[in-house]
Enzyme design. Structure first.
Site, PDB file in Angstrom:
ATOM      1  N   HIS A   1      -1.854   3.968  -9.675  1.00 52.51           N
ATOM      2  CA  HIS A   1      -2.733   3.838  -8.503  1.00 52.51           C
ATOM      3  C   HIS A   1      -2.753   5.104  -7.650  1.00 52.51           C
ATOM      4  O   HIS A   1      -2.822   5.054  -6.425  1.00 52.51           O
ATOM      5  CB  HIS A   1      -2.344   2.614  -7.667  1.00 52.51           C
ATOM      6  CG  HIS A   1      -2.358   1.342  -8.455  1.00 52.51           C
ATOM      7  ND1 HIS A   1      -3.529   0.783  -8.926  1.00 52.51           N
ATOM      8  CD2 HIS A   1      -1.351   0.558  -8.922  1.00 52.51           C
ATOM      9  CE1 HIS A   1      -3.242  -0.300  -9.623  1.00 52.51           C
ATOM     10  NE2 HIS A   1      -1.932  -0.448  -9.641  1.00 52.51           N
TER      11      HIS A   1
ATOM     12  N   SER B   1      -2.441  -5.530  -9.139  1.00 50.04           N
ATOM     13  CA  SER B   1      -2.561  -4.435 -10.096  1.00 50.04           C
ATOM     14  C   SER B   1      -3.099  -4.967 -11.423  1.00 50.04           C
ATOM     15  O   SER B   1      -4.177  -5.552 -11.461  1.00 50.04           O
ATOM     16  CB  SER B   1      -1.219  -3.723 -10.247  1.00 50.04           C
ATOM     17  OG  SER B   1      -1.338  -2.573 -11.042  1.00 50.04           O
TER      18      SER B   1
END
Length: 400
Positions: free
Chosen positions: A200, A97
């Site tokens: 996300h 991430s």
């Protein structure tokens, strides 16, 4: 070969900077990084409580700055120290991430200053997106994948992080997450995560748009180290593609399982996780439990000597390469797909529209992330897809 893993948000802990401040230059580094990020990273990392360091706007630059500082202390990785393509590819780097911004700096794609600044902008943009709708994330450990997929559809949730090691992080509305925890799939355990929103997923679309509007001002370099992408686990061979993926990953699932699989294929023999360490090292140990890989979580200055030894050992090995024959274009959200009218065999410049996916929350466009040739469609018009499902295969163009 050696794998270097860069953690993302969720790895932070109260007081995590304190043991590192004994190292020369640490305090001034974090004051400098805080000035770039427009946040008091030094105070947050030493005396900030769990609630303070949960704030997306400041947690992301704090995590990235901490990883980059310790990488500098290792004296064997690029980033805040000199690096050139001639140094060889003695390590493979993968971030999780926001850790992909750390990885981009370690691979030479972005300067340390640019990585911290972009992380701060990303964190603030995602915090604003989180404030629009009450959402969150939960880790799901174990259980049958098909049963989990059915439960996610029932509760309006998405698989946001496919982490490997039997862990999937799901995201969406708080009421959906509560319902999943109350009635999890058989043999699955649901653990709510201390994050501010559904990262996300399509809920982060405003943040992605904000980032798209400013990254044109950056001039990324091509990676000087082997850099793997969360999108599909493949190596990224250009700075422009790496930067593009850093933007699209805000609304796309993290496929860290694919990164771990690629590292296994490359023959990784040792791995170290930069601070704040622990989560990725745990995933790697479970995923590679039968592969004899030494995994080191850098939890304090006392681990630096062992980490340097792993880096020195990697320098004696041949250069590693991982250039895939093809790459997969995946769906950014759950919904119904409408592929573009593009014939297989067509050359596609980066950015070519490949269709869209219609979900209950709107429509998400799908584009080619790099120059290539459409090898094969993997879906038909009207197919139901989940976030991260493959839509098409592309053969990337290789410069002559």
């Amino acid at each position: 070969m050696l794998a270097v893993l860069a953690p993302g948000q969720g790895a932070q802990k109260p007081g995590m900077l304190t043991p590192w401040l004994e190292l020369p230059g640490a305090e001034s580094f974090f004051r400098w990084a805080g000035a770039i990020a427009d946040a008091d990273l030094l105070t947050l990392g030493t005396t900030g409580d769990a609630e303070a360091i949960k704030d997306t706007a400041v947690t992301q630059p704090l995590v990235v700055a901490m990883s980059l500082f310790v990488a500098r202390e290792l004296d064997g990785l690029p980033g805040p120290v000199a690096h050139t393509p001639q140094t060889g590819r003695d390590v493979a780097i993968a971030g999780h991430s926001v850790g992909e911004l750390t990885a981009a700096a370690l691979a030479g794609v972005l300067s340390v200053e640019a990585a911290i600044a972009l992380t701060a902008v990303r964190g603030r943009a995602m915090a604003r997106a989180c404030a629009l709708t009450p959402t969150g994330m939960s880790a799901v450990l174990g259980g049958d994948p098909d049963e989990l997929a059915a439960a996610l559809e029932q509760h309006g949730l998405s698989a946001a992080n496919l982490n490997g090691g039997g862990q999937v992080v799901v995201a969406g509305p708080l009421e959906g997450l509560a319902a999943l925890k109350a009635a999890p799939p058989a043999k699955a355990r649901v653990v709510p995560l201390s994050v501010a929103g559904a990262f996300h997923t399509a809920y982060m679309a405003p943040a992605r748009e904000e980032l798209e509007g400013l990254v044109g001002g950056l001039r990324p370099a091509d990676p000087s180290r082997l850099l793997l992408s969360n999108a599909d686990g493949a190596a990224v061979d250009s700075g422009a593609e790496a930067l593009s993926r850093l933007v699209t990953q805000v609304t796309s699932p993290v496929h860290f399982d694919a990164c771990l699989a690629t590292l296994r294929e490359l023959g990784v023999t040792a791995a170290l996780e930069l601070p704040p360490a622990g989560a990725l090292a745990g995933l790697a140990k479970r995923e590679w439990s039968n592969d004899g890989v030494e995994v080191l979580a850098l939890s304090g200055p006392g681990d630096l000597d062992r980490a340097r030894a792993l880096i020195d050992a990697a320098r004696t090995r041949p250069e590693a390469q991982h250039l895939p024959d093809w790459r997969v274009v995946v769906s950014p959200v759950r919904g119904t797909v409408s592929p573009a009218d593009v014939a297989e065999g067509t050359r596609l410049p980066a950015g070519t529209p490949l269709g869209r996916v219609r979900s209950r929350r709107g429509e998400a466009d799908v584009t080619a992330g790099y120059d290539g040739v459409l090898a094969e469609w993997l879906v038909q018009d009207g197919d139901l897809v989940d976030a991260g499902d493959p839509l098409a295969r592309l053969y990337p163009e290789v410069s002559a």
